[in-house]
Design a protein around this motif. Structure first.
Motif, PDB file in Angstrom:
ATOM      1  N   GLU A  13       3.700 151.464  85.265  1.00 59.94           N
ATOM      2  CA  GLU A  13       5.398 152.388  85.866  1.00 59.94           C
ATOM      3  C   GLU A  13       6.491 151.413  85.422  1.00 59.94           C
ATOM      4  OE1 GLU A  13       6.007 152.611  90.398  1.00 59.94           O
ATOM      5  OE2 GLU A  13       3.827 153.583  89.843  1.00 59.94           O
ATOM      6  N   GLY A  14       6.107 149.915  85.602  1.00 63.84           N
ATOM      7  CA  GLY A  14       7.692 149.784  85.269  1.00 63.84           C
ATOM      8  C   GLY A  14       8.154 148.719  86.910  1.00 63.84           C
ATOM      9  N   TRP A  15       9.126 148.675  86.359  1.00 59.07           N
ATOM     10  CA  TRP A  15      10.491 148.499  87.756  1.00 59.07           C
ATOM     11  C   TRP A  15      11.849 148.610  87.490  1.00 59.07           C
ATOM     12  CZ3 TRP A  15       7.230 144.580  90.180  1.00 59.07           C
ATOM     13  CH2 TRP A  15       6.208 144.150  89.721  1.00 59.07           C
ATOM     14  N   VAL A  16      12.272 148.276  88.086  1.00 63.81           N
ATOM     15  CA  VAL A  16      13.661 148.939  88.567  1.00 63.81           C
ATOM     16  C   VAL A  16      14.635 147.709  89.134  1.00 63.81           C
ATOM     17  CG1 VAL A  16      13.494 149.678  91.141  1.00 63.81           C
ATOM     18  CG2 VAL A  16      15.785 150.102  89.423  1.00 63.81           C
ATOM     19  N   LEU A  17      16.312 147.377  88.336  1.00 64.11           N
ATOM     20  CA  LEU A  17      16.175 145.884  88.556  1.00 64.11           C
ATOM     21  C   LEU A  17      17.786 146.612  89.294  1.00 64.11           C
ATOM     22  CD1 LEU A  17      15.912 144.031  84.811  1.00 64.11           C
ATOM     23  CD2 LEU A  17      14.044 143.325  87.396  1.00 64.11           C
ATOM     24  N   VAL A  18      18.323 145.675  90.053  1.00 61.49           N
ATOM     25  CA  VAL A  18      19.884 145.705  90.677  1.00 61.49           C
ATOM     26  C   VAL A  18      20.352 144.041  90.007  1.00 61.49           C
ATOM     27  CG1 VAL A  18      20.528 145.536  92.256  1.00 61.49           C
ATOM     28  CG2 VAL A  18      18.650 147.104  92.864  1.00 61.49           C
ATOM     29  N   VAL A  19      21.159 144.699  89.155  1.00 60.70           N
ATOM     30  CA  VAL A  19      22.308 142.920  88.657  1.00 60.70           C
ATOM     31  C   VAL A  19      23.650 143.392  89.130  1.00 60.70           C
ATOM     32  CG1 VAL A  19      23.186 142.123  86.957  1.00 60.70           C
ATOM     33  CG2 VAL A  19      20.790 143.093  86.834  1.00 60.70           C
ATOM     34  N   PHE A  20      24.153 142.699  90.285  1.00 63.19           N
ATOM     35  CA  PHE A  20      24.803 142.609  91.194  1.00 63.19           C
ATOM     36  C   PHE A  20      25.614 141.208  90.713  1.00 63.19           C
ATOM     37  CE2 PHE A  20      22.106 141.275  94.021  1.00 63.19           C
ATOM     38  CZ  PHE A  20      22.589 140.050  94.614  1.00 63.19           C
ATOM     39  N   SER A  21      27.173 141.688  91.332  1.00 62.90           N
ATOM     40  CA  SER A  21      28.424 140.688  91.685  1.00 62.90           C
ATOM     41  C   SER A  21      28.989 141.513  92.370  1.00 62.90           C
ATOM     42  CB  SER A  21      28.820 140.596  90.003  1.00 62.90           C
ATOM     43  OG  SER A  21      29.410 139.040  90.147  1.00 62.90           O
ATOM     44  N   VAL A  22      29.789 140.588  93.030  1.00 66.82           N
ATOM     45  CA  VAL A  22      30.542 140.441  94.512  1.00 66.82           C
ATOM     46  C   VAL A  22      31.228 139.482  94.312  1.00 66.82           C
ATOM     47  CG1 VAL A  22      30.421 141.598  96.596  1.00 66.82           C
ATOM     48  CG2 VAL A  22      28.151 142.212  95.715  1.00 66.82           C
ATOM     49  N   PRO A  23      32.809 140.126  94.423  1.00 69.48           N
ATOM     50  CA  PRO A  23      33.145 138.139  94.688  1.00 69.48           C
ATOM     51  C   PRO A  23      34.240 137.558  95.905  1.00 69.48           C
ATOM     52  CG  PRO A  23      34.553 140.589  94.166  1.00 69.48           C
ATOM     53  CD  PRO A  23      33.496 140.949  94.481  1.00 69.48           C
ATOM     54  N   GLU A  24      34.112 135.992  95.499  1.00 68.97           N
ATOM     55  CA  GLU A  24      33.849 135.277  97.011  1.00 68.97           C
ATOM     56  C   GLU A  24      34.992 135.933  98.242  1.00 68.97           C
ATOM     57  OE1 GLU A  24      32.934 132.494  99.892  1.00 68.97           O
ATOM     58  OE2 GLU A  24      31.371 132.893  97.668  1.00 68.97           O
ATOM     59  N   SER A  25      36.048 137.195  97.824  1.00 72.92           N
ATOM     60  CA  SER A  25      36.657 137.705  98.765  1.00 72.92           C
ATOM     61  C   SER A  25      35.860 138.471  99.449  1.00 72.92           C
ATOM     62  CB  SER A  25      37.535 137.984  98.295  1.00 72.92           C
ATOM     63  OG  SER A  25      37.298 138.708  97.240  1.00 72.92           O
ATOM     64  N   GLU A  26      34.387 138.533  98.681  1.00 75.19           N
ATOM     65  CA  GLU A  26      34.028 139.877  99.693  1.00 75.19           C
ATOM     66  C   GLU A  26      32.505 139.848  99.522  1.00 75.19           C
ATOM     67  OE1 GLU A  26      34.899 143.966  98.695  1.00 75.19           O
ATOM     68  OE2 GLU A  26      36.179 142.892  96.568  1.00 75.19           O
ATOM     69  N   ARG A  27      32.064 138.526 100.379  1.00 68.01           N
ATOM     70  CA  ARG A  27      31.025 138.018 100.283  1.00 68.01           C
ATOM     71  C   ARG A  27      30.473 138.860 101.838  1.00 68.01           C
ATOM     72  NH1 ARG A  27      34.770 133.894 102.102  1.00 68.01           N
ATOM     73  NH2 ARG A  27      34.883 133.679 104.252  1.00 68.01           N
ATOM     74  N   ALA A  28      31.057 139.226 102.970  1.00 74.47           N
ATOM     75  CA  ALA A  28      30.183 140.158 103.483  1.00 74.47           C
ATOM     76  C   ALA A  28      29.589 141.362 102.713  1.00 74.47           C
ATOM     77  CB  ALA A  28      31.328 140.681 104.953  1.00 74.47           C
ATOM     78  N   ARG A  29      30.167 141.792 101.842  1.00 78.67           N
ATOM     79  CA  ARG A  29      29.973 143.045 100.967  1.00 78.67           C
ATOM     80  C   ARG A  29      28.429 142.497 100.108  1.00 78.67           C
ATOM     81  NH1 ARG A  29      32.059 147.690 100.042  1.00 78.67           N
ATOM     82  NH2 ARG A  29      34.492 148.233 101.072  1.00 78.67           N
ATOM     83  N   ARG A  30      28.268 141.236 100.389  1.00 81.16           N
ATOM     84  CA  ARG A  30      27.506 140.077  99.258  1.00 81.16           C
ATOM     85  C   ARG A  30      25.984 140.610  99.969  1.00 81.16           C
ATOM     86  NH1 ARG A  30      28.725 135.109  98.090  1.00 81.16           N
ATOM     87  NH2 ARG A  30      30.214 135.581  96.733  1.00 81.16           N
ATOM     88  N   HIS A  31      26.504 139.704 100.894  1.00 79.79           N
ATOM     89  CA  HIS A  31      25.310 139.479 102.761  1.00 79.79           C
ATOM     90  C   HIS A  31      24.918 141.220 102.876  1.00 79.79           C
ATOM     91  CE1 HIS A  31      23.276 138.656 106.091  1.00 79.79           C
ATOM     92  NE2 HIS A  31      23.935 139.158 106.682  1.00 79.79           N
ATOM     93  N   THR A  32      25.750 142.204 103.469  1.00 78.52           N
ATOM     94  CA  THR A  32      25.556 143.963 103.279  1.00 78.52           C
ATOM     95  C   THR A  32      23.893 144.076 102.248  1.00 78.52           C
ATOM     96  OG1 THR A  32      27.112 144.070 104.614  1.00 78.52           O
ATOM     97  CG2 THR A  32      25.579 145.904 103.235  1.00 78.52           C
ATOM     98  N   LEU A  33      24.041 143.721 100.822  1.00 76.03           N
ATOM     99  CA  LEU A  33      23.694 143.545  99.794  1.00 76.03           C
ATOM    100  C   LEU A  33      22.448 143.682 100.044  1.00 76.03           C
ATOM    101  CD1 LEU A  33      23.469 145.704  96.715  1.00 76.03           C
ATOM    102  CD2 LEU A  33      24.629 143.824  95.996  1.00 76.03           C
ATOM    103  N   ARG A  34      22.446 142.218  99.921  1.00 79.41           N
ATOM    104  CA  ARG A  34      21.420 141.466 100.034  1.00 79.41           C
ATOM    105  C   ARG A  34      20.285 141.871 100.934  1.00 79.41           C
ATOM    106  NH1 ARG A  34      24.035 135.778  98.987  1.00 79.41           N
ATOM    107  NH2 ARG A  34      24.167 135.728  96.883  1.00 79.41           N
ATOM    108  N   THR A  35      21.100 142.149 101.891  1.00 82.19           N
ATOM    109  CA  THR A  35      20.135 142.929 103.126  1.00 82.19           C
ATOM    110  C   THR A  35      19.660 143.845 103.038  1.00 82.19           C
ATOM    111  OG1 THR A  35      21.346 141.447 104.633  1.00 82.19           O
ATOM    112  CG2 THR A  35      20.134 143.005 105.478  1.00 82.19           C
ATOM    113  N   GLN A  36      20.018 144.998 102.300  1.00 83.53           N
ATOM    114  CA  GLN A  36      19.771 145.858 102.189  1.00 83.53           C
ATOM    115  C   GLN A  36      18.368 146.498 100.865  1.00 83.53           C
ATOM    116  OE1 GLN A  36      19.956 148.415 104.256  1.00 83.53           O
ATOM    117  NE2 GLN A  36      21.458 146.958 105.403  1.00 83.53           N
ATOM    118  N   LEU A  37      18.948 145.152 100.211  1.00 84.77           N
ATOM    119  CA  LEU A  37      18.096 145.494  99.389  1.00 84.77           C
ATOM    120  C   LEU A  37      16.443 144.285  99.463  1.00 84.77           C
ATOM    121  CD1 LEU A  37      19.758 143.699  96.141  1.00 84.77           C
ATOM    122  CD2 LEU A  37      18.716 145.925  96.595  1.00 84.77           C
ATOM    123  N   THR A  38      16.673 143.374 100.502  1.00 86.10           N
ATOM    124  CA  THR A  38      15.543 142.882 100.955  1.00 86.10           C
ATOM    125  C   THR A  38      14.585 144.135 101.888  1.00 86.10           C
ATOM    126  OG1 THR A  38      16.352 140.945 101.457  1.00 86.10           O
ATOM    127  CG2 THR A  38      14.260 140.916 102.542  1.00 86.10           C
TER     128      THR A  38
END
Length: 306
Positions: free
Chosen positions: A110-135
């Motif tokens: 049935e295949g896979w879904v990929l999430v490809v993301f890039s979050v600026p260092e100035s918004e690392r809190a959003r990067r943390h949120t994104l990784r946490t929610q993906l996990t």
């Protein structure tokens, strides 16, 4: 049937450690508050959590934290203090229902879904949120900024990105795994073990079975279970279960270790749900109705925010 997602910490008797009072409160709200427009009185909540061994000051403190986090909203009904599930929490709960009660396992093709993301260092809190929610949705990490899950997780991922305001930072792709062998043999299974910690998840399923199977067998072989006991048992098993299914990516059984215990754990939860959900609901209704009758507001429904 209503439940909750795992949008809270993973600490927590059961497979992930000691259950925190906040997790029990979220489970109770997710299961029962949506029966009454998302509202529950503080008095009813305190009595229900007392059944679970949580003292009133702890309940009040946890509810206050959930309010500050935007999960609950204070609301008074006919002079009774209580809290209502926020609209955002309602969406979260609705998204989580199928995963808890109808969790599915993917097929190899049935295949896979990929999430490809890039979050600026100035918004690392959003990067943390994104990784946490993906996990928490069961995604595994292929490389920095590239995460993977079975294809059926696509809609949940879309909803999560929108809910947290992260859509602008991520692209979603549907994908097939291509290799010399077509991606359906041992090579893909090896990849799965590198993307996810399947050994840890196997241990957690074994712990879930060890914690809850003796109780299930006692109930199945006994004369019946009282409503209050059904409630306390059901809340605890569901609180453990919902956190486990959010760690499990749901990949095809062929790609998992041969000794996989997730199937047995799922069967055990289904059995306990079938036996306990009804009497547990009766107990909750008895607690809530008794409180409403005592306050003379049996027919009231939430109408305004405090």
């Amino acid at each position: 049937m209503n439940t909750v997602s795992a949008e809270e910490d993973d600490s927590g008797p059961g497979p992930l450690g000691k259950v925190q009072p906040r997790q029990l409160i979220v489970t109770v709200y997710g299961l029962y508050a949506r029966d009454t427009d998302g509202w529950m009185s503080v008095a009813s909540l305190i009595q229900l959590l007392a059944d679970l061994g949580v003292e009133a000051p702890t309940v009040r403190s946890c509810v206050s934290r959930l309010k500050r986090a935007g999960l609950l909203e204070a609301r008074t009904v006919s002079g009774a203090a209580g809290y209502r599930i926020s609209p955002e929490t309602e969406r979260m709960l609705r998204d989580g229902d199928p995963r808890i009660f109808a969790a599915r396992r993917a097929t190899v093709d049935e295949g896979w879904v990929l999430v490809v993301f890039s979050v600026p260092e100035s918004e690392r809190a959003r990067r943390h949120t994104l990784r946490t929610q993906l996990t928490r949705l069961g995604f595994g990490s292929v490389s920095a900024g590239v995460w993977i899950a079975p294809g059926h997780v696509h809609d949940e991922a879309e909803s999560m990105l929108a809910r947290h305001g992260l859509r602008a930072y991520a692209d979603l792709f549907r994908a097939d795994y291509l290799s010399a062998g077509g991606g359906d043999g041992g090579e893909l299974a090896t990849k799965v073990r590198s993307w996810w910690d399947t050994a840890r998840l196997q241990r957690l399923y074994v712990e879930f079975l060890a914690a809850h199977r003796p109780v299930a067998e006692r109930i199945a072989n006994g004369p019946g279970v009282a409503d209050r006991e059904a409630f306390t048992t059901y809340i605890r098993v569901l609180t453990d279960w919902r956190r486990l299914v959010y760690l499990d990516p749901g990949v095809a059984r062929e790609l998992l270790p041969a000794e996989w215990s997730g199937t047995h754990a799922s069967e055990l939860f289904d059995e306990m749900h079938a036996r306990l959900a009804g009497p547990a609901h009766r107990h909750v209704e008895r607690v809530r109705t008794g409180g409403d009758r005592a306050a003379g507001r049996l027919s009231e429904r939430p109408t305004g925010r405090s």
